[in-house]
Design a protein around this motif. Structure first.
Motif, PDB file in Angstrom:
ATOM      1  N   GLY A   1     -16.492 -22.664  30.757  1.00 32.41           N
ATOM      2  CA  GLY A   1     -17.327 -21.578  30.268  1.00 32.41           C
ATOM      3  C   GLY A   1     -18.356 -21.144  31.292  1.00 32.41           C
ATOM      4  N   TYR A   2     -18.916 -22.108  32.033  1.00 33.48           N
ATOM      5  CA  TYR A   2     -19.910 -21.759  33.048  1.00 33.48           C
ATOM      6  C   TYR A   2     -19.263 -21.148  34.292  1.00 33.48           C
ATOM      7  N   LEU A   3     -18.002 -21.462  34.555  1.00 31.32           N
ATOM      8  CA  LEU A   3     -17.282 -20.708  35.589  1.00 31.32           C
ATOM      9  C   LEU A   3     -17.173 -19.243  35.175  1.00 31.32           C
ATOM     10  N   LEU A   4     -16.883 -18.991  33.901  1.00 27.25           N
ATOM     11  CA  LEU A   4     -16.798 -17.604  33.431  1.00 27.25           C
ATOM     12  C   LEU A   4     -18.149 -16.907  33.570  1.00 27.25           C
ATOM     13  N   VAL A   5     -19.236 -17.634  33.320  1.00 27.29           N
ATOM     14  CA  VAL A   5     -20.571 -17.059  33.541  1.00 27.29           C
ATOM     15  C   VAL A   5     -20.748 -16.739  35.021  1.00 27.29           C
ATOM     16  N   ARG A   6     -20.375 -17.667  35.883  1.00 26.65           N
ATOM     17  CA  ARG A   6     -20.500 -17.428  37.322  1.00 26.65           C
ATOM     18  C   ARG A   6     -19.773 -16.161  37.728  1.00 26.65           C
ATOM     19  N   ARG A   7     -18.573 -15.973  37.208  1.00 25.40           N
ATOM     20  CA  ARG A   7     -17.792 -14.783  37.557  1.00 25.40           C
ATOM     21  C   ARG A   7     -18.487 -13.505  37.089  1.00 25.40           C
ATOM     22  N   VAL A   8     -19.113 -13.548  35.925  1.00 28.00           N
ATOM     23  CA  VAL A   8     -19.873 -12.390  35.429  1.00 28.00           C
ATOM     24  C   VAL A   8     -21.042 -12.088  36.356  1.00 28.00           C
ATOM     25  N   LEU A   9     -21.783 -13.126  36.757  1.00 25.97           N
ATOM     26  CA  LEU A   9     -22.931 -12.916  37.635  1.00 25.97           C
ATOM     27  C   LEU A   9     -22.487 -12.335  38.979  1.00 25.97           C
ATOM     28  N   GLU A  10     -21.415 -12.905  39.542  1.00 28.00           N
ATOM     29  CA  GLU A  10     -20.975 -12.438  40.859  1.00 28.00           C
ATOM     30  C   GLU A  10     -20.461 -11.007  40.803  1.00 28.00           C
TER      31      GLU A  10
ATOM     32  N   PHE B   1      -6.793 -21.382  35.928  1.00 32.40           N
ATOM     33  CA  PHE B   1      -6.438 -20.730  34.659  1.00 32.40           C
ATOM     34  C   PHE B   1      -4.970 -20.974  34.290  1.00 32.40           C
ATOM     35  N   ALA B   2      -4.148 -21.297  35.283  1.00 28.42           N
ATOM     36  CA  ALA B   2      -2.759 -21.638  34.975  1.00 28.42           C
ATOM     37  C   ALA B   2      -2.659 -22.992  34.285  1.00 28.42           C
ATOM     38  N   HIS B   3      -3.676 -23.834  34.498  1.00 25.93           N
ATOM     39  CA  HIS B   3      -3.703 -25.153  33.865  1.00 25.93           C
ATOM     40  C   HIS B   3      -4.452 -25.124  32.533  1.00 25.93           C
ATOM     41  N   ILE B   4      -5.450 -24.283  32.425  1.00 27.42           N
ATOM     42  CA  ILE B   4      -6.220 -24.173  31.178  1.00 27.42           C
ATOM     43  C   ILE B   4      -6.587 -22.710  30.970  1.00 27.42           C
ATOM     44  N   ASP B   5      -6.107 -22.151  29.904  1.00 25.02           N
ATOM     45  CA  ASP B   5      -6.272 -20.731  29.614  1.00 25.02           C
ATOM     46  C   ASP B   5      -7.627 -20.491  28.943  1.00 25.02           C
ATOM     47  N   PRO B   6      -8.524 -19.748  29.571  1.00 17.90           N
ATOM     48  CA  PRO B   6      -9.826 -19.502  28.947  1.00 17.90           C
ATOM     49  C   PRO B   6      -9.744 -18.690  27.668  1.00 17.90           C
TER      50      PRO B   6
ATOM     51  N   LEU C   1     -10.913 -23.113  21.410  1.00 18.42           N
ATOM     52  CA  LEU C   1     -10.894 -24.288  20.534  1.00 18.42           C
ATOM     53  C   LEU C   1     -11.341 -23.947  19.125  1.00 18.42           C
ATOM     54  N   PHE C   2     -12.172 -22.920  18.993  1.00 14.59           N
ATOM     55  CA  PHE C   2     -12.686 -22.450  17.712  1.00 14.59           C
ATOM     56  C   PHE C   2     -13.198 -21.032  17.914  1.00 14.59           C
ATOM     57  N   PRO C   3     -13.368 -20.262  16.847  1.00 17.51           N
ATOM     58  CA  PRO C   3     -13.921 -18.914  17.000  1.00 17.51           C
ATOM     59  C   PRO C   3     -15.341 -18.975  17.559  1.00 17.51           C
ATOM     60  N   PRO C   4     -15.743 -18.007  18.355  1.00 13.35           N
ATOM     61  CA  PRO C   4     -17.112 -17.995  18.871  1.00 13.35           C
ATOM     62  C   PRO C   4     -18.137 -18.169  17.751  1.00 13.35           C
ATOM     63  N   ASP C   5     -19.120 -19.044  18.032  1.00 19.98           N
ATOM     64  CA  ASP C   5     -20.152 -19.450  17.079  1.00 19.98           C
ATOM     65  C   ASP C   5     -19.602 -20.312  15.949  1.00 19.98           C
ATOM     66  N   GLY C   6     -18.339 -20.721  16.046  1.00 14.60           N
ATOM     67  CA  GLY C   6     -17.743 -21.558  15.012  1.00 14.60           C
ATOM     68  C   GLY C   6     -17.817 -23.034  15.302  1.00 14.60           C
ATOM     69  N   GLY C   7     -18.504 -23.422  16.377  1.00 16.70           N
ATOM     70  CA  GLY C   7     -18.636 -24.823  16.737  1.00 16.70           C
ATOM     71  C   GLY C   7     -19.380 -24.955  18.049  1.00 16.70           C
TER      72      GLY C   7
ATOM     73  N   ARG D   1     -20.963 -22.273  22.958  1.00 12.69           N
ATOM     74  CA  ARG D   1     -20.542 -21.932  21.597  1.00 12.69           C
ATOM     75  C   ARG D   1     -19.466 -20.841  21.589  1.00 12.69           C
ATOM     76  N   ALA D   2     -18.852 -20.620  22.746  1.00 20.73           N
ATOM     77  CA  ALA D   2     -17.822 -19.580  22.846  1.00 20.73           C
ATOM     78  C   ALA D   2     -16.456 -20.075  22.395  1.00 20.73           C
ATOM     79  N   GLY D   3     -16.262 -21.391  22.334  1.00 24.67           N
ATOM     80  CA  GLY D   3     -14.959 -21.947  21.978  1.00 24.67           C
ATOM     81  C   GLY D   3     -14.049 -22.193  23.168  1.00 24.67           C
ATOM     82  N   VAL D   4     -14.563 -21.973  24.387  1.00 18.69           N
ATOM     83  CA  VAL D   4     -13.762 -22.171  25.593  1.00 18.69           C
ATOM     84  C   VAL D   4     -13.573 -23.666  25.845  1.00 18.69           C
ATOM     85  N   GLY D   5     -12.372 -24.042  26.269  1.00 20.95           N
ATOM     86  CA  GLY D   5     -12.083 -25.441  26.546  1.00 20.95           C
ATOM     87  C   GLY D   5     -12.677 -25.904  27.866  1.00 20.95           C
ATOM     88  N   ASP D   6     -12.282 -27.099  28.308  1.00 25.43           N
ATOM     89  CA  ASP D   6     -12.807 -27.659  29.544  1.00 25.43           C
ATOM     90  C   ASP D   6     -11.659 -28.255  30.354  1.00 25.43           C
TER      91      ASP D   6
END
Length: 298
Positions: free
Chosen positions: A117-126, A95-100, A104-110, A66-71
């Motif tokens: 998005g789960y790659l971004l989670v992985r980076r937070v965990l690491e 990230f050069a191919h798809i900008d996080p 696509l929409f404001p967070p919680d807006g869809g 629900r963050a609005g991040v693309g795929d």
């Protein structure tokens, strides 16, 4: 369809006729990543609802898509590179191919399913643990759950040991959030322990189950109405003609050469958990097969 399966009973005991072959868990890995994040939240090392690195979204929103991040799944360059069996891109190349930051929409807006998005989670965990995801999942989820043969796939050689030829030659690093490989029985045990034991504290378990409805699903799938928690699909599936739709929790997944479905039905008297892995690309077929194993005792 060549299918491997495992069933765990209400007491957490794997039943007979259980495959021990190593299979890719694909997006069921998201459930384990969410569990690791929740355990770090319990340790006060992460906050589910704090903005991440100045971004407008939170960890909870990323985990629930629900963050609005693309795929990246539909990117021509991505699919061409995978088809050529190239080495996986570094994060900066992706990230050069798809900008996080291009939401696509404001967070919680869809709601939009996002492996990015789960790659971004992985980076937070690491970053939080100063360790790679393989070590984090092992320490926080896999070993505490007693899963001794399952681990993160890190090379083409890891995929060569799987029984599905369509995945041979694929580098699991192209699934940027990570792919766990292990026996079907351990996948079923993982979901059983997450849902049926006190592995997670009550607040964390409630967060895992928190449901955002996502509506209908593509034809050929048994879903009647689907929702998503934190790394957990939830909703109703049509188990068989003439039966009422069944409430299920778990996750499906797909990747080169195979598909999977790992599900639990909490409302049945005999609360079985089933994991099914098969060659091909028919996600509906493995979901229906998982349902068949779950309802056979009801």
């Amino acid at each position: 369809m060549t299918a491997l399966f495992a069933v765990v009973d209400s007491e957490g005991r794997p039943e007979g006729c259980t495959s021990t072959e190593i299979v890719p868990w694909w997006s069921f890995t998201k459930t384990l990543i969410a569990a690791a994040a929740l355990r770090l939240s319990e340790e006060k090392r992460l906050r589910l609802d704090a903005p991440i690195d100045g971004a407008p979204y939170t960890l909870r929103q990323l985990l629930q898509h629900r963050a609005g991040v693309g795929d990246y799944g539909a990117l021509t360059a991505y699919n061409a590179a995978v088809a050529r069996r190239e080495q996986p891109w570094h994060d900066d190349q992706l990230f050069a191919h798809i900008d996080p930051a291009a939401l696509l929409f404001p967070p919680d807006g869809g709601w939009a399913y996002s492996n990015l998005g789960y790659l971004l989670v992985r980076r937070v965990l690491e970053r939080t643990c100063d360790a790679d995801l393989q070590e984090i999942l092992g320490e926080k989820v896999l070993r505490p759950l007693g899963l001794l043969r399952s681990r993160l796939g890190v090379s083409i050689d890891d995929m060569q040991q799987t029984p599905f030829p369509g995945g041979h030659g694929y580098h699991p690093g192209w699934a940027f959030h990570g792919v766990v490989l292990g026996p079907a029985a351990e996948a079923a045990l993982a979901l059983h322990h997450l849902l049926c034991t006190d592995f997670l504290e009550p607040l964390s378990r409630n967060a895992l189950l928190d449901r955002h409805p996502v509506g209908g699903v593509a034809n050929g799938r048994p879903w009647v109405e689907a929702g998503y928690g934190l790394g957990l699909m939830n909703g109703t599936m049509q188990a068989a003609e003439g039966h009422a739709p069944l409430w299920v929790l778990g996750h499906s997944g797909s990747g080169p050469g195979s598909v999977c479905a790992v599900y639990h039905a909490p409302d049945l008297t005999e609360r079985l958990t089933a994991a099914v892995f098969a060659d091909g690309a028919d996600a509906g077929a493995v979901e229906r097969e998982a349902l068949r194993h779950i309802v056979r005792a009801s």
